[in-house]
Design an enzyme around this catalytic site. Structure first.
Site, mmCIF file in Angstrom:
data_model
loop_
_atom_site.group_PDB
_atom_site.id
_atom_site.type_symbol
_atom_site.label_atom_id
_atom_site.label_comp_id
_atom_site.label_asym_id
_atom_site.label_seq_id
_atom_site.Cartn_x
_atom_site.Cartn_y
_atom_site.Cartn_z
ATOM 1 N N HIS A 21 0.890 -1.153 0.000
ATOM 2 C CA HIS A 21 0.000 0.000 0.000
ATOM 3 C C HIS A 21 0.935 1.213 0.000
ATOM 4 O O HIS A 21 2.061 1.127 0.465
ATOM 5 C CB HIS A 21 -0.750 -0.174 1.321
ATOM 6 C CG HIS A 21 -1.679 0.876 1.732
ATOM 7 N ND1 HIS A 21 -1.261 2.053 2.300
ATOM 8 C CD2 HIS A 21 -3.037 0.910 1.711
ATOM 9 C CE1 HIS A 21 -2.327 2.758 2.617
ATOM 10 N NE2 HIS A 21 -3.413 2.094 2.260
ATOM 11 N N HIS A 24 2.616 1.931 3.255
ATOM 12 C CA HIS A 24 3.801 1.119 3.570
ATOM 13 C C HIS A 24 5.023 1.738 2.902
ATOM 14 O O HIS A 24 6.100 1.835 3.491
ATOM 15 C CB HIS A 24 3.644 -0.322 3.047
ATOM 16 C CG HIS A 24 2.419 -1.027 3.553
ATOM 17 N ND1 HIS A 24 1.767 -1.969 2.806
ATOM 18 C CD2 HIS A 24 1.748 -0.932 4.710
ATOM 19 C CE1 HIS A 24 0.726 -2.439 3.496
ATOM 20 N NE2 HIS A 24 0.697 -1.810 4.650
ATOM 21 N N CYS A 135 -11.273 -8.183 17.210
ATOM 22 C CA CYS A 135 -11.282 -7.842 15.784
ATOM 23 C C CYS A 135 -10.214 -8.678 15.092
ATOM 24 O O CYS A 135 -9.022 -8.496 15.349
ATOM 25 C CB CYS A 135 -11.006 -6.358 15.548
ATOM 26 S SG CYS A 135 -10.719 -6.012 13.790
ATOM 27 N N CYS A 138 -7.557 -6.498 13.195
ATOM 28 C CA CYS A 138 -6.538 -5.868 14.055
ATOM 29 C C CYS A 138 -5.743 -6.944 14.779
ATOM 30 O O CYS A 138 -4.670 -6.671 15.296
ATOM 31 C CB CYS A 138 -7.169 -5.011 15.143
ATOM 32 S SG CYS A 138 -8.016 -3.550 14.613
ATOM 33 N N CYS A 154 -15.588 -2.602 14.461
ATOM 34 C CA CYS A 154 -14.237 -2.085 14.705
ATOM 35 C C CYS A 154 -14.091 -0.766 13.928
ATOM 36 O O CYS A 154 -14.308 -0.735 12.715
ATOM 37 C CB CYS A 154 -13.194 -3.091 14.227
ATOM 38 S SG CYS A 154 -11.556 -2.357 14.069
ATOM 39 N N HIS A 157 -11.459 -1.078 10.983
ATOM 40 C CA HIS A 157 -11.708 -1.970 9.848
ATOM 41 C C HIS A 157 -13.154 -2.002 9.383
ATOM 42 O O HIS A 157 -13.474 -2.681 8.402
ATOM 43 C CB HIS A 157 -11.209 -3.386 10.170
ATOM 44 C CG HIS A 157 -9.719 -3.416 10.302
ATOM 45 N ND1 HIS A 157 -9.079 -3.359 11.504
ATOM 46 C CD2 HIS A 157 -8.763 -3.419 9.350
ATOM 47 C CE1 HIS A 157 -7.772 -3.353 11.308
ATOM 48 N NE2 HIS A 157 -7.558 -3.376 10.014
ATOM 49 N N LYS A 308 -10.089 9.160 3.198
ATOM 50 C CA LYS A 308 -9.343 7.998 3.673
ATOM 51 C C LYS A 308 -8.982 7.094 2.488
ATOM 52 O O LYS A 308 -9.796 6.894 1.589
ATOM 53 C CB LYS A 308 -10.270 7.268 4.649
ATOM 54 C CG LYS A 308 -9.640 6.171 5.412
ATOM 55 C CD LYS A 308 -10.627 5.607 6.414
ATOM 56 C CE LYS A 308 -10.104 4.248 6.847
ATOM 57 N NZ LYS A 308 -10.985 3.503 7.664
ATOM 58 N N LYS A 311 -9.589 0.570 -0.299
ATOM 59 C CA LYS A 311 -9.798 -0.255 -1.484
ATOM 60 C C LYS A 311 -11.290 -0.359 -1.796
ATOM 61 O O LYS A 311 -11.689 -0.347 -2.956
ATOM 62 C CB LYS A 311 -9.255 -1.665 -1.207
ATOM 63 C CG LYS A 311 -8.086 -1.994 -2.094
ATOM 64 C CD LYS A 311 -7.704 -3.432 -1.920
ATOM 65 C CE LYS A 311 -6.906 -3.887 -3.108
ATOM 66 N NZ LYS A 311 -6.361 -5.222 -2.923
HETATM 67 N N1 MSP Z 1 1.997 -5.950 10.798
HETATM 68 C C1 MSP Z 1 1.676 -4.783 11.543
HETATM 69 C C2 MSP Z 1 2.932 -4.157 12.089
HETATM 70 C C3 MSP Z 1 3.790 -5.040 12.934
HETATM 71 S S1 MSP Z 1 5.247 -4.280 13.398
HETATM 72 C C4 MSP Z 1 5.897 -5.267 14.501
HETATM 73 C C5 MSP Z 1 0.968 -3.768 10.672
HETATM 74 N N2 MSP Z 1 1.131 -3.914 9.362
HETATM 75 S S2 MSP Z 1 0.434 -3.016 8.245
HETATM 76 O O1 MSP Z 1 0.697 -3.697 7.006
HETATM 77 O O2 MSP Z 1 -0.927 -2.756 8.543
HETATM 78 O O3 MSP Z 1 1.265 -1.682 8.177
HETATM 79 C C6 MSP Z 1 0.947 -0.616 9.017
HETATM 80 C C7 MSP Z 1 1.884 0.535 8.751
HETATM 81 O O4 MSP Z 1 1.799 0.978 7.377
HETATM 82 C C8 MSP Z 1 1.499 1.766 9.539
HETATM 83 O O5 MSP Z 1 1.967 1.704 10.849
HETATM 84 C C9 MSP Z 1 2.160 2.855 8.715
HETATM 85 O O6 MSP Z 1 3.525 2.858 8.967
HETATM 86 C C10 MSP Z 1 1.891 2.386 7.295
HETATM 87 N N3 MSP Z 1 0.633 2.911 6.767
HETATM 88 C C11 MSP Z 1 -0.404 2.185 6.274
HETATM 89 N N4 MSP Z 1 -1.356 3.046 5.796
HETATM 90 C C12 MSP Z 1 -0.956 4.320 5.945
HETATM 91 C C13 MSP Z 1 -1.465 5.579 5.584
HETATM 92 N N5 MSP Z 1 -2.636 5.740 4.998
HETATM 93 N N6 MSP Z 1 -0.702 6.661 5.860
HETATM 94 C C14 MSP Z 1 0.535 6.553 6.427
HETATM 95 N N7 MSP Z 1 1.031 5.373 6.767
HETATM 96 C C15 MSP Z 1 0.281 4.248 6.651
HETATM 97 O O7 MSP Z 1 0.325 -2.898 11.205
#
Ligand code: MSP
Length: 664
Positions: A21, A24, A135, A138, A154, A157, A308, A311
């Site tokens: 995403h 990420h 959830c 989460c 939630c 989500h 926001k 998808k």
């Molecule tokens: N797997 C857990 C993290 C475990 S760490 C030990 C997780 N993964 S996640 O795939 O959901 O990634 C979350 C991270 O992606 C967020 O904390 C952030 O860093 C980033 N982001 C995901 N969507 C985002 C936005 N819309 N904006 C900014 N960052 C975002 O949580």
């Protein structure tokens, strides 16, 4: 430069329930930029990223796809790695929680936890009964007051939570309240930005609840040795990656160096996962007798067009599409320049293309091409003589460019901004320098100096310093745009190696070095609105009858009708190239960008402007003049200029407008 420090730096490990995403990518690019800026300062840096592959979600998705979990994880982890490679992420290790070394590390940590005592002497892990709203997305139990009613939904989500009752192992987080508060308040665990730190302290003040650390109903995970029909809670499994990746299981030298021995252990993350990182994780480590992170930085949230990212609603940003459109450097630049790291910000396509055209194509691209073109023309494409430090030209230089001392100061400001994770601040400092450098070319008028052999030394001094300034600016931008840096350095005749601290010193360019070929760095692109405007524009579709040139306009104040004026097609045009017409004192041949086309126009301005001085300028042209030949050179339009004391003064714009814009 300051002493060499050891830094450990991590991104969250991303869930493999879907392909990457843009959020990420945002975190990972930021972490990479920080790692690179620290390497540029000569520090010892280890950057970790990876994928979080266990848990109920993955189990469900693999089942839906009809393939084994491991195969699903392998496929998605490969997609993450490919994107990171494409984005030029220089990670030192990509950890996957399905790796054996990770599982062994988690079990070692668990083993220590099982025997651990809390500060008040109780068992850190105990068996208990849990009943609550869970959830599965989460992978966490939710407090009743967090849920949206009706339906116990939630809020993250937007799906109903499940009422779950289980006999579980618990971690006694409640016993670590005071310890956590002291860590955070003292700054031993620094949480940035400050607002987030206060939020975490607020949560502690409300009282921390113990949380369950095993799951009975999940199969895809690490079995709990004391109860093999349970797996460890996915967050305990996932957070452990930060130590297991370094070889915690085997007490590996890398673990000792980059975790135990690091000057800083920094986790970069999104604000959604603060609770796990700033409360659960330090408490778990402390209970297990392992050093805790020293710093955690929570970035802001990205939205698109004010909404926001989702998808389901189709409001998505596909990183690969952004790269296909404007290239990796532009994507990295924009994500770190547009928002203020740590704050929420909104992505718009218009801003992405706008910044590309103004910051990259215009400011940086023009500076590099003007500097190199002049050295090509006046110094036969070789680095000119290095100026002495006390020559008279220095004074002039000080006004127009920057003396080495000032450069050092600027370098310090930029590196400190990177260090504060203020990427936008670092870039705007570099760009204010780029603007000054562009302005210095106009002020110093090297083309004038070139006419006078007695001013040769002055010319060379200016050009040497301009090249050096371009080189250092390129090095400073390398944490964010490593690819562009290497291309600029190659054009400057330098080796294609990633920059190191010695590249920040003044005077690296050796006189006589042949410059490389000039390549377009960031070719300007058309914005969607420009393209749409052109499609709709009646002018481009319906040729207007050619008006008489202004010279034949009614004399003596005779008024014309608006319809007469409408016959003129006046447009903004950006000068891409300019050169004198051989054999003519007055004429310059211009190649201009008219938005949807490139044109050749001849202008009688050579007595007033040097060709180099006008490249990059946005001027007004009469776009619908019949083609004419001037001194045998074809001209497709006319540049507007005023005449003052016999000198031409070009008509330009008070603010930047896209090439092709109609002037009325
Ligand atoms: N797997 C857990 C993290 C475990 S760490 C030990 C997780 N993964 S996640 O795939 O959901 O990634 C979350 C991270 O992606 C967020 O904390 C952030 O860093 C980033 N982001 C995901 N969507 C985002 C936005 N819309 N904006 C900014 N960052 C975002 O949580």
């Amino acid at each position: 430069m300051s002493e060499r420090r050891t830094y450990y730096l991590t991104t969250p490990i991303y869930y493999v329930n879907d392909v990457p995403h843009v959020g990420h990518a945002y975190t990972t690019i930021a972490a990479d930029a920080l790692a690179r800026s620290r390497k540029l300062r000569g520090h010892d840096v280890f950057l970790l990223t990876g994928t979080d592959e266990h848990g109920q979600n993955i189990e469900r998705i693999a089942r839906e796809r009809g393939i084994p979990e491991q195969q699903h994880c392998d496929e998605i982890a490969a997609v993450f790695r490919r994107l990171w490679d494409r984005l030029g992420i220089g990670y030192d290790r990509f950890i996957r929680t399905t790796e054996d070394v990770h599982k062994r590390g988690v079990l070692k940590l668990w083993d220590r936890l099982v025997g651990a005592r809390t500060p008040d002497g109780r068992e850190a892990i105990y068996r208990g009964k849990y009943a609550g709203w869970y959830c599965p997305r989460c992978e966490a139990f939710k407090d009743e007051d967090e849920l949206r009613q009706p339906g116990n939904v939630c809020p993250d989500h937007e799906r109903p939570c499940e009422w779950t009752e289980e006999e579980n192992f618990f971690f006694r987080l409640s016993a670590y309240e005071e310890w956590l508060k002291a860590q955070i308040e003292s700054g031993r665990l620094r949480i940035d930005p400050e607002g987030r730190r206060n939020e975490v302290l607020g949560v502690i003040r409300q009282g921390l609840k113990d949380f369950s650390v095993s799951r009975a109903r999940v199969k895809w995970g690490i079995p709990v040795p004391q109860q093999p029909d349970h797996v460890l809670y996915v967050w305990v499994d996932a957070l452990s990656n930060y130590v297991t990746a370094l070889g915690f299981a085997d007490d590996a030298p890398e673990y000792r160096k980059f975790w135990e021995g690091a000057d800083e252990r920094l986790h970069m993350l999104g604000k959604d996962i603060i609770r796990f990182h700033c409360l659960y994780w330090p408490a778990i480590l402390h209970a297990a007798g392992v050093p805790v992170p020293t710093r955690e930085f929570a970035q802001g949230w990205m939205t698109k067009d004010g909404k926001k990212l989702s998808k389901t609603t189709g409001n998505v940003i596909v990183t690969d599409t952004l790269i296909d459109r404007l290239g990796v450097d532009a994507v990295r630049y924009f994500l770190l320049r547009e928002g203020s790291y740590g704050q929420d910000w909104d992505f718009t396509d218009k801003a992405f293309v706008g910044r590309y055209n103004s910051d990259l194509a215009n400011d940086l691209g023009n500076l590099v091409s003007r500097a190199l073109t002049m050295v090509g023309r006046y110094c036969e494409g070789r680095v000119p003589t290095k100026p002495g430090l006390v020559a008279a030209v220095e004074m002039r230089f000080e006004e127009d460019l920057q003396l080495p001392g000032t450069v050092k100061h600027r370098t310090g400001v930029v590196l400190d901004s990177y260090e504060a994770l203020d990427f936008s601040g670092a870039l705007s400092e570099i760009w204010s320098w780029i603007a000054q450098l562009n302005q210095s070319i106009v002020n110093v008028t090297p083309w004038e100096l070139a006419k006078d052999p007695a001013r040769r030394q002055e010319l060379e001094a200016f050009l040497y310093r301009l090249l050096e300034a371009v080189r250092i600016a390129a090095v400073l931008v390398s944490p964010v745009m490593p690819g562009a840096t290497l291309r600029i350095l190659r054009m400057l005749g330098q080796q294609g190696a990633p920059p190191n601290p010695s590249d920040l010193a003044w005077g690296v360019l050796e006189p006589g070095t042949a410059l490389g070929a000039i390549e377009p760095l960031f070719p300007r692109v058309e914005t969607k609105t420009e393209a749409e405007a052109k499609e709709k524009s009646p002018v481009s579709d319906t040729p207007v009858p050619t008006p008489a040139p202004p010279a034949a306009a009614p004399a003596g104040g005779e008024k014309i009708d608006i319809a007469d004026f409408a016959k003129l097609e006046l447009r903004a045009a950006r000068i891409l190239e300019a050169e004198k017409v051989p054999g003519s004192k007055r004429l310059i041949k211009l190649q201009v960008d008219l938005g949807d086309e490139r044109r050749q126009v001849v202008a009688g301005i050579a007595e007033s402007y040097e060709p180099e001085a006008i490249v990059g300028r946005n001027v007004v042209i009469v776009a619908n003049l019949k083609p004419a030949k001037l001194m045998g050179v074809e001209s497709n339009g006319m540049v507007l200029a005023a005449s003052r004391d016999g000198k031409a003064v070009l008509c330009t714009f008070a603010a930047d407008v896209p090439p092709g814009t109609k002037v009325k």
